[in-house]
Design a protein around this motif. Structure first.
Motif, mmCIF file in Angstrom:
data_model
loop_
_atom_site.group_PDB
_atom_site.id
_atom_site.type_symbol
_atom_site.label_atom_id
_atom_site.label_comp_id
_atom_site.label_asym_id
_atom_site.label_seq_id
_atom_site.Cartn_x
_atom_site.Cartn_y
_atom_site.Cartn_z
ATOM 1 N N ALA A 1 -0.607 -15.812 3.693
ATOM 2 C CA ALA A 1 0.822 -16.077 3.507
ATOM 3 C C ALA A 1 1.203 -15.677 2.100
ATOM 4 O O ALA A 1 0.370 -15.239 1.319
ATOM 5 N N GLY A 2 2.524 -15.830 1.793
ATOM 6 C CA GLY A 2 2.949 -15.553 0.439
ATOM 7 C C GLY A 2 3.277 -14.089 0.222
ATOM 8 O O GLY A 2 3.533 -13.325 1.152
ATOM 9 N N HIS A 3 3.234 -13.671 -1.035
ATOM 10 C CA HIS A 3 3.600 -12.311 -1.400
ATOM 11 C C HIS A 3 2.563 -11.309 -0.888
ATOM 12 O O HIS A 3 1.365 -11.532 -1.002
ATOM 13 N N THR A 4 3.038 -10.198 -0.356
ATOM 14 C CA THR A 4 2.133 -9.106 -0.020
ATOM 15 C C THR A 4 1.810 -8.347 -1.289
ATOM 16 O O THR A 4 2.442 -8.535 -2.331
ATOM 17 N N ILE A 5 0.819 -7.467 -1.200
ATOM 18 C CA ILE A 5 0.423 -6.719 -2.385
ATOM 19 C C ILE A 5 1.563 -5.833 -2.884
ATOM 20 O O ILE A 5 1.774 -5.690 -4.092
ATOM 21 N N ASP A 6 2.357 -5.261 -1.958
ATOM 22 C CA ASP A 6 3.487 -4.415 -2.368
ATOM 23 C C ASP A 6 4.577 -5.251 -3.028
ATOM 24 O O ASP A 6 5.176 -4.829 -4.028
ATOM 25 N N GLU A 7 4.834 -6.440 -2.475
ATOM 26 C CA GLU A 7 5.844 -7.314 -3.074
ATOM 27 C C GLU A 7 5.431 -7.761 -4.471
ATOM 28 O O GLU A 7 6.252 -7.786 -5.396
ATOM 29 N N LEU A 8 4.167 -8.075 -4.630
ATOM 30 C CA LEU A 8 3.697 -8.540 -5.927
ATOM 31 C C LEU A 8 3.677 -7.412 -6.951
ATOM 32 O O LEU A 8 4.000 -7.627 -8.130
ATOM 33 N N THR A 9 3.341 -6.204 -6.495
ATOM 34 C CA THR A 9 3.387 -5.054 -7.400
ATOM 35 C C THR A 9 4.809 -4.832 -7.894
ATOM 36 O O THR A 9 5.048 -4.607 -9.088
ATOM 37 N N GLY A 10 5.775 -4.917 -6.970
ATOM 38 C CA GLY A 10 7.176 -4.762 -7.350
ATOM 39 C C GLY A 10 7.649 -5.869 -8.267
ATOM 40 O O GLY A 10 8.425 -5.628 -9.201
ATOM 41 N N LYS A 11 7.170 -7.082 -8.035
ATOM 42 C CA LYS A 11 7.551 -8.218 -8.878
ATOM 43 C C LYS A 11 7.057 -8.014 -10.306
ATOM 44 O O LYS A 11 7.768 -8.312 -11.272
ATOM 45 N N CYS A 12 5.846 -7.506 -10.446
ATOM 46 C CA CYS A 12 5.295 -7.251 -11.781
ATOM 47 C C CYS A 12 6.075 -6.153 -12.492
ATOM 48 O O CYS A 12 6.357 -6.262 -13.698
ATOM 49 N N ARG A 13 6.422 -5.097 -11.775
ATOM 50 C CA ARG A 13 7.192 -3.992 -12.373
ATOM 51 C C ARG A 13 8.565 -4.474 -12.832
ATOM 52 O O ARG A 13 9.062 -4.073 -13.888
ATOM 53 N N LYS A 14 9.175 -5.346 -12.023
ATOM 54 C CA LYS A 14 10.503 -5.844 -12.377
ATOM 55 C C LYS A 14 10.443 -6.760 -13.587
ATOM 56 O O LYS A 14 11.304 -6.707 -14.469
ATOM 57 N N ALA A 15 9.414 -7.616 -13.636
ATOM 58 C CA ALA A 15 9.294 -8.560 -14.742
ATOM 59 C C ALA A 15 8.870 -7.882 -16.031
ATOM 60 O O ALA A 15 9.273 -8.304 -17.126
ATOM 61 N N ILE A 16 8.047 -6.821 -15.917
ATOM 62 C CA ILE A 16 7.528 -6.128 -17.098
ATOM 63 C C ILE A 16 7.742 -4.628 -16.892
ATOM 64 O O ILE A 16 6.835 -3.922 -16.422
ATOM 65 N N PRO A 17 8.924 -4.109 -17.194
ATOM 66 C CA PRO A 17 9.259 -2.723 -16.891
ATOM 67 C C PRO A 17 8.299 -1.689 -17.480
ATOM 68 O O PRO A 17 8.084 -0.626 -16.883
ATOM 69 N N GLU A 18 7.737 -1.978 -18.640
ATOM 70 C CA GLU A 18 6.848 -1.016 -19.287
ATOM 71 C C GLU A 18 5.436 -1.024 -18.721
ATOM 72 O O GLU A 18 4.579 -0.224 -19.120
ATOM 73 N N LEU A 19 5.164 -1.895 -17.765
ATOM 74 C CA LEU A 19 3.825 -2.039 -17.209
ATOM 75 C C LEU A 19 3.485 -0.925 -16.230
ATOM 76 O O LEU A 19 4.282 -0.565 -15.369
ATOM 77 N N VAL A 20 2.276 -0.386 -16.356
ATOM 78 C CA VAL A 20 1.729 0.551 -15.375
ATOM 79 C C VAL A 20 0.872 -0.253 -14.418
ATOM 80 O O VAL A 20 -0.151 -0.824 -14.816
ATOM 81 N N VAL A 21 1.274 -0.355 -13.143
ATOM 82 C CA VAL A 21 0.600 -1.248 -12.211
ATOM 83 C C VAL A 21 0.338 -0.565 -10.879
ATOM 84 O O VAL A 21 1.167 0.187 -10.376
ATOM 85 N N THR A 22 -0.831 -0.831 -10.320
ATOM 86 C CA THR A 22 -1.198 -0.347 -8.993
ATOM 87 C C THR A 22 -1.699 -1.527 -8.174
ATOM 88 O O THR A 22 -2.090 -2.562 -8.714
ATOM 89 N N GLY A 23 -1.708 -1.370 -6.836
ATOM 90 C CA GLY A 23 -2.175 -2.429 -5.954
ATOM 91 C C GLY A 23 -3.128 -1.883 -4.910
ATOM 92 O O GLY A 23 -3.077 -0.699 -4.555
ATOM 93 N N GLU A 24 -4.005 -2.759 -4.435
ATOM 94 C CA GLU A 24 -5.016 -2.337 -3.455
ATOM 95 C C GLU A 24 -5.414 -3.526 -2.587
ATOM 96 O O GLU A 24 -5.538 -4.648 -3.075
ATOM 97 N N VAL A 25 -5.626 -3.268 -1.302
ATOM 98 C CA VAL A 25 -6.176 -4.255 -0.379
ATOM 99 C C VAL A 25 -7.525 -3.734 0.097
ATOM 100 O O VAL A 25 -7.634 -2.579 0.508
ATOM 101 N N THR A 26 -8.544 -4.578 0.006
ATOM 102 C CA THR A 26 -9.874 -4.133 0.396
ATOM 103 C C THR A 26 -10.601 -5.261 1.127
ATOM 104 O O THR A 26 -10.170 -6.411 1.096
ATOM 105 N N ALA A 27 -11.696 -4.921 1.791
ATOM 106 C CA ALA A 27 -12.503 -5.907 2.501
ATOM 107 C C ALA A 27 -13.635 -6.386 1.607
ATOM 108 O O ALA A 27 -13.992 -5.739 0.622
ATOM 109 N N GLY A 28 -14.204 -7.528 1.952
ATOM 110 C CA GLY A 28 -15.332 -8.044 1.197
ATOM 111 C C GLY A 28 -15.153 -9.502 0.830
ATOM 112 O O GLY A 28 -14.216 -10.164 1.278
ATOM 113 N N HIS A 29 -16.065 -10.001 -0.002
ATOM 114 C CA HIS A 29 -15.974 -11.367 -0.519
ATOM 115 C C HIS A 29 -15.275 -11.306 -1.875
ATOM 116 O O HIS A 29 -15.640 -10.490 -2.731
ATOM 117 N N PRO A 30 -14.251 -12.148 -2.096
ATOM 118 C CA PRO A 30 -13.465 -12.040 -3.333
ATOM 119 C C PRO A 30 -14.282 -12.021 -4.616
ATOM 120 O O PRO A 30 -14.130 -11.115 -5.441
#
Length: 267
Positions: free
Chosen positions: A45-74
């Motif tokens: 539940a909650g923010h998806t990786i794309d939503e969170l990436t966009g939230k970070c860009r909006k909050a910190i415009p100068e930030l270079v940010v990427t997102g990824e979803v992968t399998a495994g143990h955290p």
């Protein structure tokens, strides 16, 4: 061409992981590095990786940010990514797989085995306040001091170095009983000696010494009440013995009133 290191933050869509991502984004900008959001096995539940990436860009415009979803143990995946990261950041609580990673034994494993510093973001992060560091004259303490002084210098804030008194002071069976004033004086002198070189290297960082007549967890958490970061080494001795492998680890990582940075001693 050498690959640019990044600040990696483990996210799961929960509010604590959102706070961790925003804290990590500010830290990435401070250090001139990109931010990489890593979601392992999806979030229930909650923010998806794309939503969170966009939230970070909006909050910190100068930030270079990427997102990824992968399998495994955290924790295992974050440990693996830490080999090429400058810093790994997680929230203090989560849900699903990340809840197990942060609240169970895997949390200790992540802090103990990561190849770079790990920050657990607790509560509402502050942008002001001192940097607090635990000191015990061990290799882990040396690494923690490096991280703490660097952070304080870049944030233009003061540093509080906490030294717990020797274990003998807490024992009622020691005879003859040690003089508390003598113990404190010796501990403060030794602490000043440990900090002398760092103070010379970072002359613009105001430094305060705190020789505490308390258990290390209590001393650190008390000193960090208004701090923006609490820094501890991976392993220690004396008052900080077993920092990541015993009750002190749980005390600091689960009860500190601010983000906690765990710095592993280099092999």
């Amino acid at each position: 061409m050498a690959r640019t290191r990044s600040v990696v933050v483990g996210v799961d869509g929960s509010p604590p992981s959102v706070r961790a991502a925003l804290w990590a984004g500010a830290e990435a900008v401070r250090t001139g590095l990109p931010l990489h959001l890593l979601q392992v096995d999806g979030a229930p539940a909650g923010h998806t990786i794309d939503e969170l990436t966009g939230k970070c860009r909006k909050a910190i415009p100068e930030l270079v940010v990427t997102g990824e979803v992968t399998a495994g143990h955290p924790a295992q995946e974050l440990v693996r990514r830490s080999a090429e990261a400058q810093l790994v950041v997680v929230g203090s609580h989560g849900h699903g797989a990340f809840r197990e990673a942060l609240l169970g034994s895997t949390s200790t494993s992540l802090a103990a085995h990561a190849r770079c510093p790990v920050v657990v973001v607790r509560g509402e992060p502050r942008t002001a306040g001192p940097v607090v560091v635990g000191v015990d004259d061990s290799p882990g303490s040396h690494a923690a001091l490096q991280h703490a002084f660097d952070h304080a210098a870049h944030r233009r804030t003061e540093l509080i170095a906490v030294q717990a008194l020797p274990d003998a002071h807490f024992s009622a069976d020691v005879y003859p009983a040690p003089d508390p004033r003598e113990i404190r004086t010796r501990a403060d002198l030794h602490l000043a000696e440990q900090l002398a070189g760092w103070c010379a290297d970072y002359p613009d960082v105001p430094v305060h010494r705190d020789v505490a007549n308390q258990h290390p967890v209590t001393a650190l958490c008390h000193a960090a009440e208004s701090a923006q970061l609490l820094v501890v080494g991976h392993r220690g001795r004396g008052g900080f013995a077993g920092l990541l492998l015993g009750s002190v680890a749980h005390g600091v990582l689960h009860h500190a009133p601010c983000p906690v940075a765990v710095v592993r001693t280099a092999r």
